[in-house]
Scaffold this active site. Sequence first.
Site, short mmCIF file in Angstrom:
data_model
loop_
_atom_site.label_atom_id
_atom_site.label_comp_id
_atom_site.label_asym_id
_atom_site.label_seq_id
_atom_site.Cartn_x
_atom_site.Cartn_y
_atom_site.Cartn_z
N ARG A 53 -32.86 -3.19 20.96
CA ARG A 53 -32.76 -3.20 22.35
C ARG A 53 -32.55 -3.94 23.26
O ARG A 53 -34.38 -3.74 23.45
CB ARG A 53 -32.08 -1.73 22.74
CG ARG A 53 -32.79 -0.68 22.02
CD ARG A 53 -33.41 0.23 23.37
NE ARG A 53 -34.02 -0.57 24.29
CZ ARG A 53 -35.07 -0.39 24.42
NH1 ARG A 53 -36.16 -0.41 24.17
NH2 ARG A 53 -35.23 -0.55 26.50
N GLY A 54 -32.86 -4.29 24.72
CA GLY A 54 -33.98 -5.02 25.99
C GLY A 54 -33.37 -6.84 25.38
O GLY A 54 -32.36 -6.71 24.32
N ALA A 55 -33.20 -6.57 26.48
CA ALA A 55 -31.81 -7.77 26.41
C ALA A 55 -33.06 -8.78 26.28
O ALA A 55 -32.47 -9.92 25.49
CB ALA A 55 -32.00 -8.51 27.89
N ARG A 90 -22.92 -6.84 22.33
CA ARG A 90 -23.11 -5.98 23.83
C ARG A 90 -22.90 -6.84 24.83
O ARG A 90 -22.95 -8.23 25.24
CB ARG A 90 -24.41 -6.00 23.66
CG ARG A 90 -25.05 -4.91 22.99
CD ARG A 90 -25.12 -3.75 22.77
NE ARG A 90 -25.60 -2.89 24.71
CZ ARG A 90 -26.46 -2.77 24.56
NH1 ARG A 90 -27.14 -2.93 23.80
NH2 ARG A 90 -27.21 -1.91 25.64
N GLN A 200 -34.03 6.20 26.60
CA GLN A 200 -35.01 4.99 26.80
C GLN A 200 -36.23 4.89 27.42
O GLN A 200 -37.44 3.87 27.37
CB GLN A 200 -33.86 3.34 26.95
CG GLN A 200 -33.51 3.16 26.07
CD GLN A 200 -32.19 3.49 26.82
OE1 GLN A 200 -31.77 4.00 27.79
NE2 GLN A 200 -31.39 1.90 26.77
N ASP A 240 -30.67 -6.87 32.72
CA ASP A 240 -30.61 -6.92 31.78
C ASP A 240 -29.71 -8.39 31.87
O ASP A 240 -28.84 -8.62 30.86
CB ASP A 240 -28.74 -5.95 30.56
CG ASP A 240 -30.03 -5.06 30.02
OD1 ASP A 240 -29.82 -5.23 29.23
OD2 ASP A 240 -30.71 -4.10 31.03
N ASN A 250 -28.80 -3.62 35.23
CA ASN A 250 -29.83 -2.81 34.40
C ASN A 250 -29.51 -1.68 34.04
O ASN A 250 -28.76 -1.30 34.36
CB ASN A 250 -31.30 -2.49 35.62
CG ASN A 250 -32.08 -2.42 34.51
OD1 ASN A 250 -32.42 -3.25 33.46
ND2 ASN A 250 -32.98 -1.54 34.96
#
Length: 361
Positions: A53-55, A90, A200, A240, A250
């Site tokens: 995860r995380g853009a 996503r 997170q 994001d 975000n």
Amino acid sequence: MLINGTPTRTIQPVADARAVDIIDQTALPHVYRILRLRTLAEVAHAIRNMQVRGAPLIGVAAAYGVALALTQRADDATLAAAIETLAATRPTAVNLRWALARLQAVLQTLPPSARADAAWREAGTLAEEDVQQCRRIAAHGLQLLRAGGEQKGRLEIMTHCNAGWLATVDYGTALAPVYAAFDAGIDVHVWVSETRPRNQGLLTAWELGRHGVPRTLIADNAAGLLLQSGHIDAVMVGADRVAANGDVANKIGTYLKALAARAAAVPFYVAAPHSTIDFACPNGAAIPIEERDADELRIVWGCDTAGRSGCLRQVTSDVAVANPAFDVTPASLVSALISERGVCAASSDALLALYPEARHV
């Protein structure tokens, strides 16, 4: 960054195995576990279920997913299906589609026999570019923090979600300047919001602790009080997607921190590489907001007193749940954007000054 003293990245190709290893972020902070992904389906599952995860990291993982798909079969239909499958995992993080578009541009003109090797090379290039961009974000953000540190003995930074090295290949975005400040000897302390329902913030607390950075975990709703009472010197978050006008999508809850920061006259900084800036998206209203599974609110994951992991249902299934994963912070609430090319205002003119090539988008 370091785990138990060992330099570690969130995703690594496995030499001669045509596979990639990832840190399973759904097991953190209780268990540190490496997963090996060998197929397109496994990569798509890992992205969709937030094992990665995380853009920025999502984009790199998707690139490796294409490489894995083409290792099995490299015709036009396979390439198109791989890109379609990964793009659907996503919807909000623009890095995903950016990385897939780049892979498609490189691969579609090549003969099928050359595509697999080219895909692995390009995915590796994207990973290295991400690392270097995060290093430059760290350097630019450090200048902002260093200026603040000269005026005050200890810097108190608030963050939201996880925009550290776990959200990228290495170093991170919003946390990269914090790590750089800490390594430079600046006294820095981080206030970490839980960021429910995915929590997170627990990942942020975990990785800061591994690096030795002082941190305090807070409930999301405590942020306003801390900002109001003068405890915070700056808020630093990732993104994001950044729209062409500087609006920022975000993790849900970011907008509330931006509002509280503005009311408390605390600077609100957003760190993001160029792959997160969507010049084709005019403003925040055009950013799709992902609605995630209702059970993310109904069920809590953790460990019992014996250290056994499991889940606990905190609300019955008949209770209606809304679970938007992101919100949009207007550009007017962003004090500055920090990218690999420098620090700028959150505006279309300022972004185009940093990225003049985007005038043709």
